[in-house]
Design a protein around this motif. Structure first.
Motif, PDB file in Angstrom:
ATOM      1  N   THR A  59       0.837  -1.109  -0.155  1.00  0.00           N
ATOM      2  CA  THR A  59       0.029  -0.244  -0.082  1.00  0.00           C
ATOM      3  C   THR A  59       1.010   1.321  -0.002  1.00  0.00           C
ATOM      4  OG1 THR A  59      -0.074   0.627   2.418  1.00  0.00           O
ATOM      5  CG2 THR A  59      -1.635  -1.253   1.571  1.00  0.00           C
ATOM      6  N   PRO A  60       0.193   2.475  -0.433  1.00  0.00           N
ATOM      7  CA  PRO A  60       1.036   3.600  -0.240  1.00  0.00           C
ATOM      8  C   PRO A  60       1.597   3.976   1.047  1.00  0.00           C
ATOM      9  CG  PRO A  60      -1.018   3.956  -1.421  1.00  0.00           C
ATOM     10  CD  PRO A  60      -1.009   2.580  -0.837  1.00  0.00           C
ATOM     11  N   VAL A  61       1.103   3.475   2.171  1.00  0.00           N
ATOM     12  CA  VAL A  61       1.380   3.675   3.568  1.00  0.00           C
ATOM     13  C   VAL A  61       2.398   2.353   4.075  1.00  0.00           C
ATOM     14  CG1 VAL A  61      -0.337   5.605   4.194  1.00  0.00           C
ATOM     15  CG2 VAL A  61      -0.754   3.164   4.501  1.00  0.00           C
ATOM     16  N   GLY A  62       2.716   1.745   3.297  1.00  0.00           N
ATOM     17  CA  GLY A  62       3.606   0.445   3.804  1.00  0.00           C
ATOM     18  C   GLY A  62       2.870  -0.705   3.674  1.00  0.00           C
ATOM     19  N   PRO A  63       3.390  -1.856   4.040  1.00  0.00           N
ATOM     20  CA  PRO A  63       2.872  -3.209   3.942  1.00  0.00           C
ATOM     21  C   PRO A  63       1.490  -3.483   5.082  1.00  0.00           C
ATOM     22  CG  PRO A  63       5.104  -3.401   4.357  1.00  0.00           C
ATOM     23  CD  PRO A  63       5.010  -1.800   4.581  1.00  0.00           C
ATOM     24  N   LEU A  64       0.488  -3.738   4.523  1.00  0.00           N
ATOM     25  CA  LEU A  64      -0.717  -4.068   4.960  1.00  0.00           C
ATOM     26  C   LEU A  64      -0.638  -5.518   5.081  1.00  0.00           C
ATOM     27  CD1 LEU A  64      -3.473  -3.697   6.540  1.00  0.00           C
ATOM     28  CD2 LEU A  64      -4.332  -3.762   4.121  1.00  0.00           C
ATOM     29  N   TRP A  65      -0.875  -6.366   6.320  1.00  0.00           N
ATOM     30  CA  TRP A  65      -0.908  -7.640   6.631  1.00  0.00           C
ATOM     31  C   TRP A  65      -2.383  -8.094   6.827  1.00  0.00           C
ATOM     32  CZ3 TRP A  65       2.391 -11.686   5.657  1.00  0.00           C
ATOM     33  CH2 TRP A  65       3.682 -11.287   5.521  1.00  0.00           C
ATOM     34  N   VAL A  66      -2.988  -8.988   6.071  1.00  0.00           N
ATOM     35  CA  VAL A  66      -4.581  -9.342   6.256  1.00  0.00           C
ATOM     36  C   VAL A  66      -4.257 -10.946   6.618  1.00  0.00           C
ATOM     37  CG1 VAL A  66      -5.506  -7.821   5.038  1.00  0.00           C
ATOM     38  CG2 VAL A  66      -5.011  -9.899   3.970  1.00  0.00           C
ATOM     39  N   VAL A  67      -4.943 -11.375   7.707  1.00  0.00           N
ATOM     40  CA  VAL A  67      -5.018 -12.784   8.040  1.00  0.00           C
ATOM     41  C   VAL A  67      -6.658 -13.324   7.898  1.00  0.00           C
ATOM     42  CG1 VAL A  67      -4.635 -14.480   9.814  1.00  0.00           C
ATOM     43  CG2 VAL A  67      -3.117 -12.621   9.371  1.00  0.00           C
ATOM     44  N   THR A  68      -6.786 -14.269   7.409  1.00  0.00           N
ATOM     45  CA  THR A  68      -8.269 -14.670   7.043  1.00  0.00           C
ATOM     46  C   THR A  68      -8.265 -16.117   7.724  1.00  0.00           C
ATOM     47  OG1 THR A  68      -7.563 -15.414   4.716  1.00  0.00           O
ATOM     48  CG2 THR A  68      -8.604 -13.237   5.113  1.00  0.00           C
ATOM     49  N   GLU A  69      -9.413 -16.377   8.042  1.00  0.00           N
ATOM     50  CA  GLU A  69      -9.962 -18.005   8.333  1.00  0.00           C
ATOM     51  C   GLU A  69     -10.879 -18.321   7.309  1.00  0.00           C
ATOM     52  OE1 GLU A  69     -10.446 -17.857  12.501  1.00  0.00           O
ATOM     53  OE2 GLU A  69      -8.548 -17.990  13.061  1.00  0.00           O
ATOM     54  N   GLY A  70     -10.727 -18.866   6.327  1.00  0.00           N
ATOM     55  CA  GLY A  70     -11.873 -19.424   5.139  1.00  0.00           C
ATOM     56  C   GLY A  70     -11.565 -17.606   4.640  1.00  0.00           C
ATOM     57  N   ALA A 123       2.557  -3.209   8.928  1.00  0.00           N
ATOM     58  CA  ALA A 123       3.860  -3.254   9.482  1.00  0.00           C
ATOM     59  C   ALA A 123       4.556  -4.070   8.267  1.00  0.00           C
ATOM     60  CB  ALA A 123       3.715  -4.154  10.800  1.00  0.00           C
ATOM     61  N   PRO A 124       5.898  -4.060   8.490  1.00  0.00           N
ATOM     62  CA  PRO A 124       6.739  -4.617   7.398  1.00  0.00           C
ATOM     63  C   PRO A 124       6.553  -6.335   7.616  1.00  0.00           C
ATOM     64  CG  PRO A 124       8.063  -3.011   8.451  1.00  0.00           C
ATOM     65  CD  PRO A 124       6.713  -3.155   9.369  1.00  0.00           C
ATOM     66  N   ASP A 125       6.565  -6.930   8.957  1.00  0.00           N
ATOM     67  CA  ASP A 125       6.450  -8.295   8.770  1.00  0.00           C
ATOM     68  C   ASP A 125       4.998  -8.580   9.881  1.00  0.00           C
ATOM     69  OD1 ASP A 125       7.314  -9.054  11.601  1.00  0.00           O
ATOM     70  OD2 ASP A 125       9.103  -8.063  10.908  1.00  0.00           O
ATOM     71  N   LEU A 126       4.503  -9.911   9.534  1.00  0.00           N
ATOM     72  CA  LEU A 126       3.436 -10.119  10.320  1.00  0.00           C
ATOM     73  C   LEU A 126       3.580 -10.394  11.973  1.00  0.00           C
ATOM     74  CD1 LEU A 126       0.623 -11.341  10.325  1.00  0.00           C
ATOM     75  CD2 LEU A 126       1.475 -13.753   9.653  1.00  0.00           C
ATOM     76  N   GLY A 127       4.939 -10.786  12.129  1.00  0.00           N
ATOM     77  CA  GLY A 127       5.112 -10.779  13.633  1.00  0.00           C
ATOM     78  C   GLY A 127       5.112  -9.464  14.412  1.00  0.00           C
ATOM     79  N   GLN A 128       5.261  -8.381  13.800  1.00  0.00           N
ATOM     80  CA  GLN A 128       4.986  -6.933  14.306  1.00  0.00           C
ATOM     81  C   GLN A 128       3.531  -6.715  14.445  1.00  0.00           C
ATOM     82  OE1 GLN A 128       7.707  -5.139  11.311  1.00  0.00           O
ATOM     83  NE2 GLN A 128       8.704  -4.196  12.770  1.00  0.00           N
ATOM     84  N   VAL A 129       2.922  -7.264  13.472  1.00  0.00           N
ATOM     85  CA  VAL A 129       1.263  -7.070  13.517  1.00  0.00           C
ATOM     86  C   VAL A 129       0.762  -7.879  14.645  1.00  0.00           C
ATOM     87  CG1 VAL A 129      -1.004  -7.322  12.152  1.00  0.00           C
ATOM     88  CG2 VAL A 129       1.068  -6.320  11.179  1.00  0.00           C
ATOM     89  N   THR A 130       0.994  -9.112  14.675  1.00  0.00           N
ATOM     90  CA  THR A 130       0.357  -9.793  15.653  1.00  0.00           C
ATOM     91  C   THR A 130       1.149  -9.525  17.169  1.00  0.00           C
ATOM     92  OG1 THR A 130       2.053 -11.625  15.527  1.00  0.00           O
ATOM     93  CG2 THR A 130       0.035 -11.941  14.392  1.00  0.00           C
ATOM     94  N   GLY A 131       2.209  -9.088  17.084  1.00  0.00           N
ATOM     95  CA  GLY A 131       2.907  -8.554  18.503  1.00  0.00           C
ATOM     96  C   GLY A 131       2.199  -7.296  18.858  1.00  0.00           C
ATOM     97  N   ALA A 132       1.709  -6.351  18.013  1.00  0.00           N
ATOM     98  CA  ALA A 132       1.066  -5.037  18.188  1.00  0.00           C
ATOM     99  C   ALA A 132      -0.348  -5.252  18.694  1.00  0.00           C
ATOM    100  CB  ALA A 132       1.263  -4.234  17.287  1.00  0.00           C
ATOM    101  N   LEU A 133      -1.003  -6.385  18.098  1.00  0.00           N
ATOM    102  CA  LEU A 133      -2.191  -6.682  18.475  1.00  0.00           C
ATOM    103  C   LEU A 133      -2.303  -7.775  19.667  1.00  0.00           C
ATOM    104  CD1 LEU A 133      -3.615  -6.604  15.188  1.00  0.00           C
ATOM    105  CD2 LEU A 133      -3.961  -4.947  16.805  1.00  0.00           C
ATOM    106  N   GLY A 134      -1.182  -8.385  20.275  1.00  0.00           N
ATOM    107  CA  GLY A 134      -1.274  -9.116  21.330  1.00  0.00           C
ATOM    108  C   GLY A 134      -1.621 -10.375  20.882  1.00  0.00           C
ATOM    109  N   VAL A 135      -1.429 -10.949  19.801  1.00  0.00           N
ATOM    110  CA  VAL A 135      -1.968 -12.282  19.420  1.00  0.00           C
ATOM    111  C   VAL A 135      -0.943 -13.016  18.767  1.00  0.00           C
ATOM    112  CG1 VAL A 135      -4.490 -11.875  19.379  1.00  0.00           C
ATOM    113  CG2 VAL A 135      -3.167 -11.438  17.464  1.00  0.00           C
ATOM    114  N   PRO A 136       0.436 -13.238  19.237  1.00  0.00           N
ATOM    115  CA  PRO A 136       1.464 -13.906  18.704  1.00  0.00           C
ATOM    116  C   PRO A 136       1.297 -15.334  18.142  1.00  0.00           C
ATOM    117  CG  PRO A 136       1.844 -13.633  21.008  1.00  0.00           C
ATOM    118  CD  PRO A 136       0.519 -12.893  20.640  1.00  0.00           C
ATOM    119  N   THR A 137       0.351 -15.950  18.623  1.00  0.00           N
ATOM    120  CA  THR A 137       0.049 -17.390  18.094  1.00  0.00           C
ATOM    121  C   THR A 137      -0.519 -17.367  16.685  1.00  0.00           C
ATOM    122  OG1 THR A 137      -2.125 -17.480  19.054  1.00  0.00           O
ATOM    123  CG2 THR A 137      -0.523 -18.274  20.556  1.00  0.00           C
ATOM    124  N   VAL A 138      -1.364 -16.245  16.274  1.00  0.00           N
ATOM    125  CA  VAL A 138      -1.748 -16.397  15.001  1.00  0.00           C
ATOM    126  C   VAL A 138      -0.531 -16.169  13.986  1.00  0.00           C
ATOM    127  CG1 VAL A 138      -2.844 -14.973  13.175  1.00  0.00           C
ATOM    128  CG2 VAL A 138      -3.671 -15.074  15.520  1.00  0.00           C
TER     129      VAL A 138
END
Length: 186
Positions: A30-41, A50-65
């Motif tokens: 995206t123009p504002v940097g990487p957007l990670w989307v995680v879907t179930e189905g 965030a640049p990587d998925l680990g940063q997204v899940t860390g910021a949201l408090g769901v590292p197991t995702v």
């Protein structure tokens, strides 16, 4: 509501995913940097800039995702395609994606209300949830599917932006995009 504390916010109801449900992660440029989307189905359960998925899940408090998500090529999911369309000017594309996140019934109400705020419009926490602006702000702060549940459209009553998990620069950019679009602006 699919099960206690979990519901779809937006499209038609689906059954809440259990802890063993396969998650798929995609990185959308995206123009504002990487957007990670995680879907179930086809249901979006996590989104963040965030640049990587680990940063997204860390910021949201769901590292197991991140640990259980498999990555697929960008654009394969409905959520990734909708995000790309949004950044290309189809501001309604995000509204057509089913989302799910855990939260109390009051938080679910705030998220439903957020999805009803049209692109280009803004509101305050107090207007979003009269009598409980702090709860509205809290629901925004723990929103796991921001952009799709557009907490960037909410600001404080004094006119200041408030916070945004992905940074005030991203919040400002998204608001400017929507305000400048022929489909947005208010």
């Amino acid at each position: 509501m699919s099960r206690a504390g979990t519901s779809d916010t937006g499209a038609s109801p689906t059954t809440a995913a259990g802890p063993e449900t396969a998650a798929t992660a995609e990185r959308v440029g995206t123009p504002v940097g990487p957007l990670w989307v995680v879907t179930e189905g086809e249901v979006l359960v996590l989104a963040g800039f965030a640049p990587d998925l680990g940063q997204v899940t860390g910021a949201l408090g769901v590292p197991t995702v991140a640990a259980r998500a498999r990555t697929r090529q960008e654009g394969a999911s409905r959520a990734a395609a909708a995000a790309a369309a949004y950044f290309e000017g189809d501001l309604g594309a995000l509204d057509r994606v089913a989302v799910r996140q855990p939260g109390t019934p009051r938080m679910q109400d705030v998220w439903r209300r957020l999805r009803a705020v049209p692109a280009g419009a803004t509101t305050t926490y107090g207007t979003l949830l009269p009598g409980a602006p702090r709860l509205a702000a809290r629901a925004c702060a723990v929103n796991r599917v921001s952009l799709f549940v557009p907490c960037h459209r909410v600001h404080r009553a004094d006119g200041h932006l408030g916070g945004y998990t992905w940074g005030l620069e991203v919040k400002t950019w998204l608001r400017d995009l929507e305000a400048s679009s022929p489909a947005g602006g208010s």
